[in-house]
Design a protein around this motif. Sequence first.
Motif, PDB file in Angstrom:
ATOM      1  N   UNK A   2     -34.966 -11.554  19.478  1.00 37.27           N
ATOM      2  CA  UNK A   2     -34.571 -11.512  20.953  1.00 37.27           C
ATOM      3  C   UNK A   2     -35.300 -10.453  21.434  1.00 37.27           C
ATOM      4  N   UNK A   3     -35.310 -10.585  22.891  1.00 40.49           N
ATOM      5  CA  UNK A   3     -35.923  -9.545  23.545  1.00 40.49           C
ATOM      6  C   UNK A   3     -34.923  -8.980  24.764  1.00 40.49           C
ATOM      7  N   UNK A 129     -51.191 -12.693  26.548  1.00 43.37           N
ATOM      8  CA  UNK A 129     -50.593 -12.886  25.196  1.00 43.37           C
ATOM      9  C   UNK A 129     -51.665 -12.607  24.130  1.00 43.37           C
ATOM     10  N   UNK A 130     -53.093 -12.492  24.680  1.00 43.69           N
ATOM     11  CA  UNK A 130     -54.103 -12.383  23.504  1.00 43.69           C
ATOM     12  C   UNK A 130     -54.607 -13.861  23.123  1.00 43.69           C
ATOM     13  N   UNK A 182     -49.280  -3.606  25.103  1.00 41.34           N
ATOM     14  CA  UNK A 182     -49.785  -2.804  26.492  1.00 41.34           C
ATOM     15  C   UNK A 182     -50.105  -4.003  27.351  1.00 41.34           C
ATOM     16  N   UNK A 183     -50.536  -5.042  27.044  1.00 37.10           N
ATOM     17  CA  UNK A 183     -51.124  -6.239  27.840  1.00 37.10           C
ATOM     18  C   UNK A 183     -49.894  -6.656  28.677  1.00 37.10           C
ATOM     19  N   UNK A 184     -48.652  -6.923  28.018  1.00 34.52           N
ATOM     20  CA  UNK A 184     -47.492  -7.462  29.091  1.00 34.52           C
ATOM     21  C   UNK A 184     -46.762  -6.283  29.480  1.00 34.52           C
ATOM     22  N   UNK A 185     -46.865  -5.172  29.329  1.00 34.68           N
ATOM     23  CA  UNK A 185     -46.345  -4.056  29.937  1.00 34.68           C
ATOM     24  C   UNK A 185     -44.963  -4.155  30.237  1.00 34.68           C
ATOM     25  N   UNK A 186     -43.993  -4.384  31.243  1.00 32.22           N
ATOM     26  CA  UNK A 186     -42.647  -4.557  31.032  1.00 32.22           C
ATOM     27  C   UNK A 186     -42.338  -5.970  31.563  1.00 32.22           C
ATOM     28  N   UNK A 187     -43.255  -7.013  31.584  1.00 30.87           N
ATOM     29  CA  UNK A 187     -43.024  -8.324  31.980  1.00 30.87           C
ATOM     30  C   UNK A 187     -42.601  -9.121  30.672  1.00 30.87           C
ATOM     31  N   UNK A 188     -41.478  -8.849  30.204  1.00 31.97           N
ATOM     32  CA  UNK A 188     -40.570  -9.355  29.349  1.00 31.97           C
ATOM     33  C   UNK A 188     -40.109 -10.749  29.418  1.00 31.97           C
ATOM     34  N   UNK A 190     -41.838 -13.244  30.438  1.00 35.97           N
ATOM     35  CA  UNK A 190     -42.938 -14.244  30.536  1.00 35.97           C
ATOM     36  C   UNK A 190     -42.594 -15.185  29.458  1.00 35.97           C
ATOM     37  N   UNK A 191     -42.661 -16.334  29.609  1.00 37.85           N
ATOM     38  CA  UNK A 191     -41.850 -17.456  28.761  1.00 37.85           C
ATOM     39  C   UNK A 191     -42.860 -17.376  27.391  1.00 37.85           C
ATOM     40  N   UNK A 192     -44.237 -17.205  27.776  1.00 35.58           N
ATOM     41  CA  UNK A 192     -45.270 -17.346  26.758  1.00 35.58           C
ATOM     42  C   UNK A 192     -44.972 -16.324  25.961  1.00 35.58           C
ATOM     43  N   UNK A 193     -44.614 -14.948  26.160  1.00 34.75           N
ATOM     44  CA  UNK A 193     -44.142 -13.822  25.345  1.00 34.75           C
ATOM     45  C   UNK A 193     -43.190 -14.149  24.384  1.00 34.75           C
ATOM     46  N   UNK A 194     -42.125 -14.706  24.996  1.00 36.10           N
ATOM     47  CA  UNK A 194     -41.000 -14.985  24.524  1.00 36.10           C
ATOM     48  C   UNK A 194     -41.187 -15.814  23.288  1.00 36.10           C
ATOM     49  N   UNK A 195     -41.952 -16.893  23.314  1.00 38.66           N
ATOM     50  CA  UNK A 195     -42.534 -18.050  22.619  1.00 38.66           C
ATOM     51  C   UNK A 195     -42.976 -17.452  21.267  1.00 38.66           C
TER      52      UNK A 195
END
Length: 297
Positions: A2-3, A129-130, A182-188, A190-195
């Motif tokens: 979890x984030x 998310x690369x 680095x790419x997402x910065x502080x945008x945690x 983002x549902x794609x990042x969470x996935x």
Amino acid sequence: MDIDRENLLGQFLRARRELLRPEDLGMPAGPRRRVAGLRREEVAQLAGVSADYYVRLEQGRERTPSAQVVDALAQALELEEEAVAHLHRLARPAPRGRRTPVRQERVSPSLLRMMAAWSHTPAVVLDGCLTVLASNALGEALFDGHTYSGDLVRLVFLDPDARDFYPDWDRVALNTVGGLRAAVGTDYDDPRLIEVVGELSIKSETFRRLWARHDIRQKTHETKRFRHPLVGELTLDYESLTVNGAPGQQLIVYQAAPDSPSEEALSLLGSLTADAPANATRREPAQHQPPPRPGQS
């Protein structure tokens, strides 16, 4: 994994503190040390703040340290330039706006045409998310043939032939996770990042360990080795350029040193893909199902 998006600053401080060894800073380790890395009071002492104040920062009870305190903490934790900038962003987060529904990212037609004209230069466009959003013919050929050719994070950590494709896999893995942060910065949020973080944390112990380090490694330029199944080993320099018209997108361009074996191999790879369409590929990101939650089958 979890984030905890409510205490990003505290998570970062704790992770970076645990990576430092007291003996590296001229401090006695002591026989009864029970924590990994530095103690909280040791970081506080190095930064010139009270131990109570530092504890409140890590626990999330204090969230807005001054710029001077942030700089002192960065120095105490021996952060590099990119990590210092990230720490400042965590200490001064932008207000959260209402998130718009996730929609398919698009690469501008003019950028696609420009990439297509680079017949001797592999190029790809990545999102935050690369994931590969687009590639020219040679960029497609460079990463072709893998289970996750269109997703560079999953390629590194989930593809069965990743360690063969990347001869320096350990370094690539470290840089990939740092580049993702680095790419997402502080945008945690983002549902794609969470996935992707959730899936890889379950499926890859190495990803889970590296993600917990909170490394920040902006993709700018580097030399990377590949072992391509068609043309053998390639040593390529890459440059990462931000796409100003599409925030979050990166244009990655690869080149071989002039008159090198890698240039010859890259030329051979180009000849093998000469029949590919003359236009840059508009790649649709692969759809990944999130891992099942406990209790689900």
